[in-house]
Design a protein around this motif. Structure first.
Motif, PDB file in Angstrom:
ATOM      1  N   LEU A 216      21.004 -38.514 -10.747  1.00  0.00           N
ATOM      2  CA  LEU A 216      21.677 -37.810  -9.655  1.00  0.00           C
ATOM      3  C   LEU A 216      21.286 -36.342  -9.632  1.00  0.00           C
ATOM      4  N   SER A 217      21.091 -35.774 -10.807  1.00  0.00           N
ATOM      5  CA  SER A 217      20.657 -34.376 -10.888  1.00  0.00           C
ATOM      6  C   SER A 217      19.270 -34.210 -10.287  1.00  0.00           C
ATOM      7  N   GLN A 218      18.412 -35.197 -10.549  1.00  0.00           N
ATOM      8  CA  GLN A 218      17.073 -35.155  -9.974  1.00  0.00           C
ATOM      9  C   GLN A 218      17.130 -35.287  -8.452  1.00  0.00           C
ATOM     10  N   VAL A 219      17.982 -36.160  -7.975  1.00  0.00           N
ATOM     11  CA  VAL A 219      18.125 -36.353  -6.533  1.00  0.00           C
ATOM     12  C   VAL A 219      18.648 -35.082  -5.884  1.00  0.00           C
ATOM     13  N   ARG A 220      19.589 -34.454  -6.559  1.00  0.00           N
ATOM     14  CA  ARG A 220      20.198 -33.226  -6.037  1.00  0.00           C
ATOM     15  C   ARG A 220      19.144 -32.137  -5.832  1.00  0.00           C
ATOM     16  N   GLY A 221      18.132 -32.167  -6.651  1.00  0.00           N
ATOM     17  CA  GLY A 221      17.099 -31.133  -6.566  1.00  0.00           C
ATOM     18  C   GLY A 221      16.010 -31.415  -5.553  1.00  0.00           C
ATOM     19  N   LYS A 222      16.030 -32.594  -4.924  1.00  0.00           N
ATOM     20  CA  LYS A 222      15.001 -32.942  -3.951  1.00  0.00           C
ATOM     21  C   LYS A 222      15.379 -32.456  -2.555  1.00  0.00           C
ATOM     22  N   PRO A 223      14.382 -32.124  -1.743  1.00  0.00           N
ATOM     23  CA  PRO A 223      14.644 -31.667  -0.365  1.00  0.00           C
ATOM     24  C   PRO A 223      15.361 -32.763   0.433  1.00  0.00           C
ATOM     25  N   ALA A 224      16.105 -32.376   1.429  1.00  0.00           N
ATOM     26  CA  ALA A 224      16.886 -33.323   2.219  1.00  0.00           C
ATOM     27  C   ALA A 224      16.007 -34.343   2.929  1.00  0.00           C
ATOM     28  N   ASP A 225      14.773 -33.950   3.268  1.00  0.00           N
ATOM     29  CA  ASP A 225      13.905 -34.883   3.989  1.00  0.00           C
ATOM     30  C   ASP A 225      13.044 -35.724   3.050  1.00  0.00           C
ATOM     31  N   GLU A 226      13.262 -35.594   1.735  1.00  0.00           N
ATOM     32  CA  GLU A 226      12.534 -36.409   0.771  1.00  0.00           C
ATOM     33  C   GLU A 226      13.217 -37.787   0.673  1.00  0.00           C
ATOM     34  N   VAL A 227      12.427 -38.818   0.835  1.00  0.00           N
ATOM     35  CA  VAL A 227      12.985 -40.172   0.742  1.00  0.00           C
ATOM     36  C   VAL A 227      13.098 -40.550  -0.733  1.00  0.00           C
ATOM     37  N   VAL A 228      14.311 -40.891  -1.157  1.00  0.00           N
ATOM     38  CA  VAL A 228      14.534 -41.278  -2.555  1.00  0.00           C
ATOM     39  C   VAL A 228      15.021 -42.727  -2.602  1.00  0.00           C
ATOM     40  N   HIS A 229      14.823 -43.318  -3.779  1.00  0.00           N
ATOM     41  CA  HIS A 229      15.206 -44.722  -3.949  1.00  0.00           C
ATOM     42  C   HIS A 229      16.164 -44.870  -5.120  1.00  0.00           C
ATOM     43  N   CYS A 230      17.067 -45.804  -4.983  1.00  0.00           N
ATOM     44  CA  CYS A 230      18.022 -46.083  -6.057  1.00  0.00           C
ATOM     45  C   CYS A 230      17.274 -46.523  -7.313  1.00  0.00           C
ATOM     46  N   GLU A 231      17.622 -45.942  -8.440  1.00  0.00           N
ATOM     47  CA  GLU A 231      16.945 -46.303  -9.683  1.00  0.00           C
ATOM     48  C   GLU A 231      17.336 -47.708 -10.156  1.00  0.00           C
ATOM     49  N   GLU A 232      18.410 -48.267  -9.604  1.00  0.00           N
ATOM     50  CA  GLU A 232      18.884 -49.587 -10.026  1.00  0.00           C
ATOM     51  C   GLU A 232      18.297 -50.720  -9.182  1.00  0.00           C
ATOM     52  N   CYS A 233      18.376 -50.581  -7.846  1.00  0.00           N
ATOM     53  CA  CYS A 233      17.962 -51.683  -6.970  1.00  0.00           C
ATOM     54  C   CYS A 233      16.737 -51.372  -6.124  1.00  0.00           C
ATOM     55  N   GLY A 234      16.317 -50.124  -6.085  1.00  0.00           N
ATOM     56  CA  GLY A 234      15.131 -49.759  -5.330  1.00  0.00           C
ATOM     57  C   GLY A 234      15.373 -49.502  -3.861  1.00  0.00           C
ATOM     58  N   ALA A 235      16.616 -49.643  -3.384  1.00  0.00           N
ATOM     59  CA  ALA A 235      16.910 -49.387  -1.975  1.00  0.00           C
ATOM     60  C   ALA A 235      16.733 -47.911  -1.654  1.00  0.00           C
ATOM     61  N   ILE A 236      16.420 -47.631  -0.392  1.00  0.00           N
ATOM     62  CA  ILE A 236      16.342 -46.244   0.051  1.00  0.00           C
ATOM     63  C   ILE A 236      17.736 -45.643  -0.042  1.00  0.00           C
ATOM     64  N   LEU A 237      17.843 -44.543  -0.739  1.00  0.00           N
ATOM     65  CA  LEU A 237      19.141 -43.915  -0.990  1.00  0.00           C
ATOM     66  C   LEU A 237      19.325 -42.788   0.022  1.00  0.00           C
ATOM     67  N   VAL A 238      20.191 -43.013   0.988  1.00  0.00           N
ATOM     68  CA  VAL A 238      20.391 -42.053   2.068  1.00  0.00           C
ATOM     69  C   VAL A 238      21.463 -41.058   1.673  1.00  0.00           C
ATOM     70  N   ARG A 239      21.127 -39.775   1.829  1.00  0.00           N
ATOM     71  CA  ARG A 239      22.065 -38.708   1.454  1.00  0.00           C
ATOM     72  C   ARG A 239      22.647 -38.059   2.729  1.00  0.00           C
ATOM     73  N   THR A 240      23.975 -37.951   2.730  1.00  0.00           N
ATOM     74  CA  THR A 240      24.659 -37.271   3.835  1.00  0.00           C
ATOM     75  C   THR A 240      25.691 -36.333   3.229  1.00  0.00           C
ATOM     76  N   LYS A 241      26.511 -35.761   4.090  1.00  0.00           N
ATOM     77  CA  LYS A 241      27.582 -34.881   3.598  1.00  0.00           C
ATOM     78  C   LYS A 241      28.566 -35.659   2.713  1.00  0.00           C
ATOM     79  N   GLU A 242      28.649 -36.956   2.911  1.00  0.00           N
ATOM     80  CA  GLU A 242      29.556 -37.769   2.105  1.00  0.00           C
ATOM     81  C   GLU A 242      29.047 -37.968   0.687  1.00  0.00           C
ATOM     82  N   SER A 243      27.796 -37.671   0.440  1.00  0.00           N
ATOM     83  CA  SER A 243      27.202 -37.946  -0.869  1.00  0.00           C
ATOM     84  C   SER A 243      27.765 -37.047  -1.972  1.00  0.00           C
ATOM     85  N   GLY A 244      28.290 -35.912  -1.583  1.00  0.00           N
ATOM     86  CA  GLY A 244      28.905 -35.039  -2.573  1.00  0.00           C
ATOM     87  C   GLY A 244      27.916 -34.371  -3.517  1.00  0.00           C
ATOM     88  N   LEU A 245      26.683 -34.159  -3.071  1.00  0.00           N
ATOM     89  CA  LEU A 245      25.675 -33.516  -3.943  1.00  0.00           C
ATOM     90  C   LEU A 245      25.776 -31.997  -3.827  1.00  0.00           C
TER      91      LEU A 245
END
Length: 245
Positions: A216-245
């Motif tokens: 989560l710390s690594q994800v927090r440091g990535k730009p908002a337009d960077e596509v990230v994937h869940c480390e558990e299932c590989g799904a695209i992990l979409v970040r919004t204001k609800e993500s709490g990062l």
């Protein structure tokens, strides 16, 4: 991969529609009416077998009755002929004795045949009742099949209509997602996996698992337009204001 935040958010809508489509398809495959119809059709087949069995028994008995009727008629005709001869003039004592003996034999034979005829007619009556019961059971079973089929068809039609609506919604969303991002999403969905999920309260919305703090710390440091994937299932992990990062 880079993708506009709005485009990534569209993936959540697409994933929601795909989830609904999956649920509708599952409902269609597992409608209780499918199992009910299979059981009802078994009952119809069983009832048909019972009707055929009773019809076969009835046919055999009818043939036996006709055979005995012919035998009885033959005995009666022979009896009448012998009686006429016995009553006539010009026969000797020996012939009269032989005719009387034959008449006695014919009388016994007729008695046996009539007893057999009565027994078979009683059997035929019982089989006739069995046949009527089997036919009523078949009619009821076929009625049940018709009723279940109607309910099944109605349920399938409702689900198909809902599925068509979701398909239209999906088609409307596809042009809003960049091709490379959509291709990534579709690859994730292969094998029945969820393609994208919202990151919320340190959990992946696709697999529902809580994610590692380091990740989560690594994800927090990535730009908002960077596509990230869940480390558990590989799904695209979409970040919004609800993500709490």
């Amino acid at each position: 991969m880079k993708a506009d935040v709005a485009a990534q958010t569209r993936l959540l809508e697409l994933a929601g529609v795909d989830a609904e489509i999956g649920r509708l398809d599952h409902q269609r495959r597992t409608l209780p009416e499918h199992a009910e119809l299979a059981e009802a059709e078994k009952s119809v087949q069983s009832a048909k077998d019972a009707v055929v069995k009773a019809e076969t028994q009835a046919g055999d008995l009818d043939r036996d009755i006709r055979r005995i009727e012919r035998d009885v008629e033959g005995v009666r005709a022979r009896t009448e002929k012998d009686q006429a001869l016995l009553a006539g003039s010009g026969i000797g004592a020996r012939q009269a004795s032989e005719l009387q003996h034959e008449l006695d034999t014919l009388a016994r034979r007729q008695g046996v045949l009539e007893d057999e005829q009565l027994d078979i007619m009683e059997q035929r009556e019982a089989v006739g009742m069995d046949l009527q019961h089997a036919q009523r059971t078949l009619d009821e079973a076929e009625g049940a099949v018709a009723a279940v089929t109607e309910r099944r068809d109605t349920a399938v039609a409702d689900l198909d209509a809902a599925r068509a609506g979701r398909d239209r919604a999906r088609e409307g969303l596809l042009p809003m997602v960049p091709e490379d991002l959509l291709a990534d999403y579709q690859r994730r969905r292969e094998g029945g996996k969820v393609g994208a999920g919202l990151l919320r309260e340190a959990r992946c919305g696709a697999c529902r698992l809580e994610l590692d703090r380091t990740f989560l710390s690594q994800v927090r440091g990535k730009p908002a337009d960077e596509v990230v994937h869940c480390e558990e299932c590989g799904a695209i992990l979409v970040r919004t204001k609800e993500s709490g990062l």
